[in-house]
Scaffold this motif. Structure first.
Motif, short mmCIF file in Angstrom:
data_model
loop_
_atom_site.label_atom_id
_atom_site.label_comp_id
_atom_site.label_asym_id
_atom_site.label_seq_id
_atom_site.Cartn_x
_atom_site.Cartn_y
_atom_site.Cartn_z
N THR A 216 0.84 -1.21 0.00
CA THR A 216 0.00 0.00 0.00
C THR A 216 0.87 1.25 0.00
O THR A 216 0.56 2.24 -0.67
N PHE A 219 2.05 1.77 -3.46
CA PHE A 219 0.88 2.25 -4.22
C PHE A 219 0.73 3.76 -4.06
O PHE A 219 0.61 4.50 -5.05
N ILE A 251 0.66 -5.33 -7.30
CA ILE A 251 -0.48 -4.41 -7.17
C ILE A 251 -1.16 -4.31 -8.53
O ILE A 251 -0.54 -3.89 -9.51
N MET A 276 -7.05 1.46 -12.18
CA MET A 276 -6.54 2.22 -11.05
C MET A 276 -7.62 3.09 -10.44
O MET A 276 -7.65 3.29 -9.22
N GLU A 278 -10.70 2.47 -9.98
CA GLU A 278 -11.50 1.70 -9.03
C GLU A 278 -10.79 1.59 -7.68
O GLU A 278 -11.41 1.71 -6.62
N GLN A 279 -9.48 1.35 -7.72
CA GLN A 279 -8.73 1.22 -6.47
C GLN A 279 -8.68 2.54 -5.70
O GLN A 279 -8.78 2.55 -4.46
N ASP A 283 -10.35 3.63 -1.76
CA ASP A 283 -9.33 3.88 -0.75
C ASP A 283 -9.82 5.01 0.16
O ASP A 283 -10.16 6.10 -0.33
N ASN A 287 -10.14 8.58 -1.58
CA ASN A 287 -11.50 8.77 -2.10
C ASN A 287 -11.98 10.22 -2.12
O ASN A 287 -12.56 10.66 -3.11
#
Length: 387
Positions: A216, A219, A251, A276, A278-279, A283, A287
């Motif tokens: 994470t 990321f 990832i 990406m 969507e991820q 989050d 978000n």
């Protein structure tokens, strides 16, 4: 929230993510059923009566009064034991044991999600703490609690407090951990440039597993770097960084997202971009900035494409990105109107003409303007002196 085993995320922060998904409008109902079960199991396991009461009041969970009463009774019983230990330590043991007894009570309040009492008890424990390292650990507990509640005012104050403590001393391991906490705070408050700098400076020393796993962390590092670094820096610090390369493929979509952007493979980039998105949407820290981030990434990629041309047809750009001419036309119109892209669209000829500002000329004009201002001030001053 008592430290956890090394290499594992705090259960409270895992729970916070599940609560975020449970209230997210785009999460499927069938997934929410499973999430609700997992959340309730966590609450029962740690006896989180205060949190359960709050969630029931906001209709996130259904209220089971008998369960609430049972958890409250267990909380009171456990707190009585902790108070007895504090009293015993104060009567029969030394200062170190008294501090540990107070810390145990603070950690219990954190565990059951009683925020206000946890903060009070942490403050009381701090008053009985001498070592800078132990004071820093109390700040980290406060930061974890603040991130659980997304209380960024408390996060900011705690980071400032930690920096002042480091002026008194402190080891490098805790300093490096603080950089990750501050990076997360900066990212969560849309200061992506500073977040990227702090994350990149912590890649080789990352030990902050209590707030998120290393994957994470990478990321977040890649996402913040893409929209803040120039191509040369991105290549040196991210694309070729061995620490990033070791986990990049683990990832979903991240490797394609980063490499297709750097290698100018725009069709592949847009394909990875959708995955990406969507991820990022799911989050809890990213978000709130979802639309902003999506816009910034598109600004970067469109600017990169247009830098290679003095003029290019809209059709050629649409083909490069694998989208329709109408889509590119609408996208660029919005970005040009917002001042994000320096180009013009010739609708008749179907051509894009770039008009990038000349940095040297802009600097020259700014220097002339400042020089004129300075001369005017000198002339006014000389008239005053003459009088």
């Amino acid at each position: 929230m008592d430290g956890g085993a090394e290499g594992t995320q705090q259960p409270h922060l895992i729970l916070a993510h599940k609560l975020f998904l449970l209230t997210h409008p785009d999460v499927q109902d069938i997934e929410k059923v499973q999430l609700k079960t997992e959340v309730l199991d966590s609450i029962k396991s740690d006896g989180m009566a205060p949190l359960y009461e709050t969630l029931a009041a906001s209709s996130v969970l259904e209220l089971d009064q008998s369960l609430l009463d049972s958890m409250r009774a267990n909380n009171e019983e456990e707190l009585k034991k902790l108070d007895d230990k504090i009293a015993d330590a104060e009567e029969n043991l030394g200062e170190s044991e008294v501090r540990e007894a107070h810390l145990a009570k603070a950690l219990y309040f954190i565990r059951i999600s009683d925020k206000e009492k946890a903060l009070e008890q942490l403050k009381l424990t701090e008053g009985k703490t001498v070592a800078v390292g132990q004071k820093m650990d109390l700040v980290f507990y406060t930061l974890q609690l603040a991130f659980f509640y997304m209380d960024f005012d408390l996060v900011s104050k705690s980071i400032d407090k930690a920096k002042k403590l480091f002026e008194e001393g402190g080891d490098w391991e805790r300093k490096n951990r603080l950089k990750v906490y501050e990076g997360l705070y900066c990212m969560s408050t849309r200061n992506f440039k500073k977040a990227a700098s702090l994350f990149l400076g912590s890649i080789s020393t990352f030990t902050t597993y209590e707030i998120f796993p290393y994957e994470t962390f990478i990321f977040y590092t890649v996402l913040t770097s893409i929209i803040t670094l120039d191509r040369v820096s991105l290549k040196q610090k991210v694309v070729d960084a061995p620490e990033i390369l070791t986990v990049l493929g683990k990832i979903p979509f991240l490797s394609e997202f980063l490499n297709s952007l750097y290698e100018c493979q725009y069709k592949a980039f847009f394909s990875a971009f959708a995955g990406m998105a969507e991820q990022i949407k799911f989050d809890r820290y990213l978000n709130p900035h979802f639309r902003f981030y999506m816009r910034e990434v598109r600004t970067v990629v469109y600017s990169q494409f247009l830098e290679s041309y003095k003029s290019v047809t809209v059709d050629a750009m649409a083909n490069a990105f694998g989208v329709s001419v109408d889509f590119i036309d609408q996208e660029l119109s919005r970005f040009i109107a917002a001042g994000k892209l320096h180009c013009e669209i010739d609708k008749v000829a179907g051509v894009l003409e770039t008009n990038r500002p000349d940095a040297k000329n802009a600097l020259y004009q700014a220097t002339i303007k400042q020089g004129d201002f300075l001369l005017n001030r000198i002339q006014k001053l000389s008239r005053v002196i003459d009088l």
